[in-house]
Write a protein that holds these residues in place. Structure first.
Motif, mmCIF file in Angstrom:
data_model
loop_
_atom_site.group_PDB
_atom_site.id
_atom_site.type_symbol
_atom_site.label_atom_id
_atom_site.label_comp_id
_atom_site.label_asym_id
_atom_site.label_seq_id
_atom_site.Cartn_x
_atom_site.Cartn_y
_atom_site.Cartn_z
ATOM 1 N N GLY A 38 15.637 -7.740 2.049
ATOM 2 C CA GLY A 38 14.868 -8.012 0.474
ATOM 3 C C GLY A 38 14.525 -6.669 0.385
ATOM 4 N N ALA A 39 14.861 -5.780 0.749
ATOM 5 C CA ALA A 39 14.226 -4.453 -0.367
ATOM 6 C C ALA A 39 15.194 -3.383 0.177
ATOM 7 C CB ALA A 39 13.839 -3.824 0.854
ATOM 8 N N ASN A 40 15.983 -4.144 -1.509
ATOM 9 C CA ASN A 40 16.963 -3.479 -2.005
ATOM 10 C C ASN A 40 16.504 -2.454 -2.836
ATOM 11 O OD1 ASN A 40 18.085 -5.707 -1.008
ATOM 12 N ND2 ASN A 40 17.830 -6.986 -3.221
ATOM 13 N N THR A 41 16.243 -1.773 -3.134
ATOM 14 C CA THR A 41 15.696 -0.925 -3.781
ATOM 15 C C THR A 41 14.548 -0.279 -3.099
ATOM 16 O OG1 THR A 41 13.912 -1.425 -5.717
ATOM 17 C CG2 THR A 41 16.671 -1.238 -5.881
ATOM 18 N N GLN A 42 14.054 1.561 -3.017
ATOM 19 C CA GLN A 42 12.928 2.029 -2.749
ATOM 20 C C GLN A 42 12.055 1.682 -3.485
ATOM 21 O OE1 GLN A 42 11.565 6.060 -4.050
ATOM 22 N NE2 GLN A 42 12.704 7.216 -1.966
ATOM 23 N N ARG A 43 10.865 1.873 -3.297
ATOM 24 C CA ARG A 43 9.375 1.288 -4.165
ATOM 25 C C ARG A 43 8.446 2.190 -3.702
ATOM 26 N NH1 ARG A 43 5.133 -2.109 -3.442
ATOM 27 N NH2 ARG A 43 4.673 -3.211 -5.351
ATOM 28 N N ARG A 44 7.758 2.613 -4.469
ATOM 29 C CA ARG A 44 6.935 3.428 -4.625
ATOM 30 C C ARG A 44 5.425 2.237 -4.457
ATOM 31 N NH1 ARG A 44 5.188 5.196 -9.545
ATOM 32 N NH2 ARG A 44 3.798 6.778 -8.819
ATOM 33 N N GLY A 45 4.360 2.760 -3.526
ATOM 34 C CA GLY A 45 3.626 1.751 -2.962
ATOM 35 C C GLY A 45 2.353 2.248 -3.749
ATOM 36 N N ARG A 46 0.895 1.313 -3.664
ATOM 37 C CA ARG A 46 -0.880 1.929 -4.548
ATOM 38 C C ARG A 46 -1.231 2.895 -4.334
ATOM 39 N NH1 ARG A 46 -1.352 -3.582 -7.417
ATOM 40 N NH2 ARG A 46 -0.133 -4.980 -6.697
ATOM 41 N N PHE A 47 -0.668 2.911 -3.397
ATOM 42 C CA PHE A 47 -1.169 5.094 -3.118
ATOM 43 C C PHE A 47 -0.853 5.619 -4.144
ATOM 44 C CE2 PHE A 47 -3.452 3.710 0.833
ATOM 45 C CZ PHE A 47 -4.745 4.718 1.118
ATOM 46 N N GLU A 48 1.092 5.958 -4.464
ATOM 47 C CA GLU A 48 1.784 6.684 -5.208
ATOM 48 C C GLU A 48 1.498 6.375 -6.315
ATOM 49 O OE1 GLU A 48 6.008 7.365 -3.666
ATOM 50 O OE2 GLU A 48 5.589 6.363 -2.422
ATOM 51 N N GLN A 49 1.433 5.228 -6.661
ATOM 52 C CA GLN A 49 1.009 4.550 -8.192
ATOM 53 C C GLN A 49 -0.606 5.282 -8.858
ATOM 54 O OE1 GLN A 49 1.023 0.400 -7.863
ATOM 55 N NE2 GLN A 49 3.182 0.305 -7.439
ATOM 56 N N ALA A 50 -1.813 5.243 -7.857
ATOM 57 C CA ALA A 50 -2.987 6.229 -7.906
ATOM 58 C C ALA A 50 -3.103 7.055 -8.090
ATOM 59 C CB ALA A 50 -4.080 4.829 -7.363
ATOM 60 N N ASP A 51 -1.508 8.310 -7.548
ATOM 61 C CA ASP A 51 -2.303 9.488 -7.462
ATOM 62 C C ASP A 51 -2.424 10.598 -8.299
ATOM 63 O OD1 ASP A 51 -2.235 12.070 -5.667
ATOM 64 O OD2 ASP A 51 0.475 11.921 -6.817
ATOM 65 N N GLY A 52 -3.676 11.182 -8.130
ATOM 66 C CA GLY A 52 -4.381 11.811 -8.612
ATOM 67 C C GLY A 52 -5.908 10.647 -9.650
ATOM 68 N N GLY A 53 -5.971 9.778 -9.149
ATOM 69 C CA GLY A 53 -6.388 8.608 -9.965
ATOM 70 C C GLY A 53 -7.413 7.696 -8.808
ATOM 71 N N THR A 54 -7.766 6.305 -8.721
ATOM 72 C CA THR A 54 -8.437 5.461 -7.846
ATOM 73 C C THR A 54 -7.710 4.371 -7.825
ATOM 74 O OG1 THR A 54 -9.961 6.334 -9.088
ATOM 75 C CG2 THR A 54 -10.776 4.478 -8.117
ATOM 76 N N LEU A 55 -8.014 4.132 -5.966
ATOM 77 C CA LEU A 55 -7.191 2.993 -5.655
ATOM 78 C C LEU A 55 -8.632 2.144 -5.417
ATOM 79 C CD1 LEU A 55 -5.190 1.319 -4.558
ATOM 80 C CD2 LEU A 55 -5.015 2.665 -2.418
ATOM 81 N N PHE A 56 -8.343 0.738 -5.513
ATOM 82 C CA PHE A 56 -9.594 0.367 -5.881
ATOM 83 C C PHE A 56 -8.917 -0.997 -4.699
ATOM 84 C CE2 PHE A 56 -11.707 -4.232 -6.585
ATOM 85 C CZ PHE A 56 -12.634 -3.579 -6.292
ATOM 86 N N LEU A 107 0.665 -1.255 0.060
ATOM 87 C CA LEU A 107 -0.375 0.383 0.043
ATOM 88 C C LEU A 107 0.680 1.067 -0.457
ATOM 89 C CD1 LEU A 107 -3.260 -0.704 2.763
ATOM 90 C CD2 LEU A 107 -2.807 -0.107 -0.226
ATOM 91 N N PHE A 108 1.760 1.424 0.813
ATOM 92 C CA PHE A 108 2.308 2.969 1.350
ATOM 93 C C PHE A 108 3.914 2.615 0.733
ATOM 94 C CE2 PHE A 108 0.436 2.063 4.540
ATOM 95 C CZ PHE A 108 -1.166 2.949 4.400
ATOM 96 N N GLY A 109 4.040 2.019 -0.145
ATOM 97 C CA GLY A 109 6.031 1.663 -0.139
ATOM 98 C C GLY A 109 6.727 0.916 0.682
ATOM 99 N N HIS A 110 7.759 1.742 0.557
ATOM 100 C CA HIS A 110 9.147 1.072 1.133
ATOM 101 C C HIS A 110 10.533 1.686 0.788
ATOM 102 C CE1 HIS A 110 9.589 -2.769 -1.423
ATOM 103 N NE2 HIS A 110 10.831 -2.486 -1.419
ATOM 104 N N GLU A 111 11.395 2.480 1.488
ATOM 105 C CA GLU A 111 12.572 2.903 1.261
ATOM 106 C C GLU A 111 14.085 1.266 1.793
ATOM 107 O OE1 GLU A 111 13.116 5.895 1.207
ATOM 108 O OE2 GLU A 111 11.136 6.531 1.892
ATOM 109 N N LYS A 112 14.270 1.806 0.772
ATOM 110 C CA LYS A 112 15.774 0.888 0.707
ATOM 111 C C LYS A 112 16.288 0.156 1.400
ATOM 112 C CE LYS A 112 20.007 0.379 -1.869
ATOM 113 N NZ LYS A 112 21.010 0.846 -2.405
#
Length: 475
Positions: free
Chosen positions: A220-238, A210-215
């Motif tokens: 196993g979190a080798n890179t920063q990752r954008r979560g679904r909330f950031e991916q849906a910015d300006g749009g809709t999260l179902f 949902l919220f992504g994670h920092e490196k």
């Protein structure tokens, strides 16, 4: 008078030839029999039958080789392959070779005759295809049933809105389709629609999803990752199956809905987003709230506008149109002509309860597209589990009659009189309550389901002292 069907039978077994020849002649068909495949090829040079039914294993050329030769010379001629050695390889080879149907011996003669008739009518239909069918809608959200019209109205009313919506409905009713339609008809249509199914994600990964994670936030979190909330910015999260969301995540989600910002897992800088939430569940969230399994404040945040999706058994009138859509879709996917349901098949399908709802109907249409022999789908072309379901339903339907029989028997044994005065009002009460449930309280529609006039229903409700205070009495 129409010309009789001309059928050729090829088998080295004299008794099989005789039985099939007699049966088909009794049905008014013109029949020619062959002991060997070579004779068929010779005859095909000068004439052509309406259908051929051939054995696989014969001296000289076998049935599969004959099938291959016929496919080259006359691909439209339907061939039915029969064999006493029914095995997987023979069946697959028959269908791959272009056989209309595969018939393992011993077979029911009536079934063989019906199959030949079906093969011929299918071939004739291919020669003279019927006119253009009604244009199909571009989405599975099809519905003429009153309950679906309510869903369409809700989507329409919300089309200029960014308001939070909660969709209720059983598994397979099409909750994601409705969520997508709400997005497509909203001011956010040009921005992302991001779906996430809570039930499909391990609990320890939900917050990261949902919220992504920092490196380096976790192993196993080798890179920063954008979560679904950031991916849906300006749009809709179902958020599908919201009832399965863990308590900790519910708390974080509530904060995001209140503040419009959050922290990635392992992060120290807040991220601001503008996201519309559409949530869905097959569960009763009110019950989960009472049991302490879902936060009441989050429930009220999500439950701004609620849309209820009916079960397929509550909108049986939509089954023909939905089936037509799914058969067309399956035909395109598999590169074949779409199958057509006969009216008897549609009638039968409309009587079933469809526990898997629209998704089960779609899967059934895919099955039919692959497995049904002719273009026209007969009742016995349906998957075996649907036939068994009907038998089980028949047993269930007789249970209430058995229970009523037992009640009447006991009442009379006890010396009671005037038992109809007790039974009829109770029966009518149940029928009225169920009809009103199916029409969301609309009395006019409920009266139609019961076969009464509106005034009769109103009078009965008063006579039976039914509490319909929450019903919509104006439509």
């Amino acid at each position: 008078m129409s010309k009789p069907y001309n059928v050729w039978i090829v088998d080295d077994d004299r008794s099989i030839r005789w039985v099939l020849e007699r049966s088909m002649e009794q049905e008014g068909m013109s029949v020619k029999v062959f002991e060997r495949a070579e004779g068929v090829l010779k005859a095909l040079a000068t004439e052509a039958p309406d259908a051929i039914i051939t054995d696989i294993r014969m001296p000289g050329m076998d049935g599969l080789e004959l099938l291959a030769q016929i496919q080259q010379q006359q691909p439209a001629l339907p061939v039915i392959v029969m064999t006493a050695h029914s095995d997987l390889e023979s069946a697959v080879a028959s269908y791959q070779g272009g056989a209309f149907e595969y018939l393992p011996k011993p077979f029911d003669v009536d079934e063989a005759v019906a199959l030949v008739k079906r093969a011929i009518s299918h071939a004739k239909e291919q020669e003279h295809p019927s006119g253009q069918v009604n244009p199909l809608p571009s989405t599975e959200i099809i519905g003429e049933a009153p309950a679906m019209q309510e869903v369409f109205r809700a989507i329409g009313r919300l089309s200029h809105s960014n308001i939070t919506v909660l969709i209720n409905g059983e598994s397979g009713t099409g909750k994601e389709l409705v969520a997508h339609a709400l997005h497509q008809h909203s001011p956010r249509a040009g921005n992302p629609f991001i779906p996430l199914n809570m039930a499909a994600i391990p609990k320890d990964l939900i917050e990261s999803e949902l919220f992504g994670h920092e490196k380096g936030a976790f192993t196993g979190a080798n890179t920063q990752r954008r979560g679904r909330f950031e991916q849906a910015d300006g749009g809709t999260l179902f958020l599908d199956e919201i009832g399965d969301m863990p308590a900790d995540t519910q708390t974080r989600l509530l904060r995001v809905l209140a503040d419009g910002e959050f922290y990635r897992v392992g992060g120290h800088t807040s991220v601001q987003v503008d996201v519309r939430i559409i949530a869905a569940t097959h569960q009763d969230l009110e019950t989960l709230v009472q049991e302490g399994r879902f936060r009441e404040d989050l429930f009220h945040r999500l439950n701004v506008i609620r849309i209820h999706l009916p079960k397929l058994s509550e909108r049986r009138e939509d089954i023909p149109r939905l089936s037509e859509y799914f058969l067309s879709k399956a035909g395109k996917e598999l590169g074949v002509e779409p199958k057509i349901l006969l009216q008897e098949t549609i009638d039968y399908m409309q009587q079933l309860c469809w526990p898997g709802n629209v998704r089960q109907l779609e899967n059934t249409c895919r099955w039919i597209t692959v497995m049904a022999s002719g273009r026209e789908v007969h009742q016995d072309d349906l998957p075996p589990e649907l036939m068994e379901q009907k038998q089980a339903e028949g047993a269930n339907n007789s249970r209430w009659q058995s229970a009523l029989h037992l009640w009447a028997d006991n009442a009379l044994t006890e010396g009671r009189k005037g038992i109809l005065d007790t039974a009829v009002p109770e029966f009518e009460k149940v029928m009225i309550e169920v009809a009103l449930k199916h029409t969301a309280g609309r009395r006019r529609d409920a009266a139609e389901l019961l076969g009464w006039g509106r005034n009769t229903l109103t009078r009965k409700i008063k006579e039976l002292n039914l509490d319909t205070s929450g019903d919509d009495d104006d439509h």
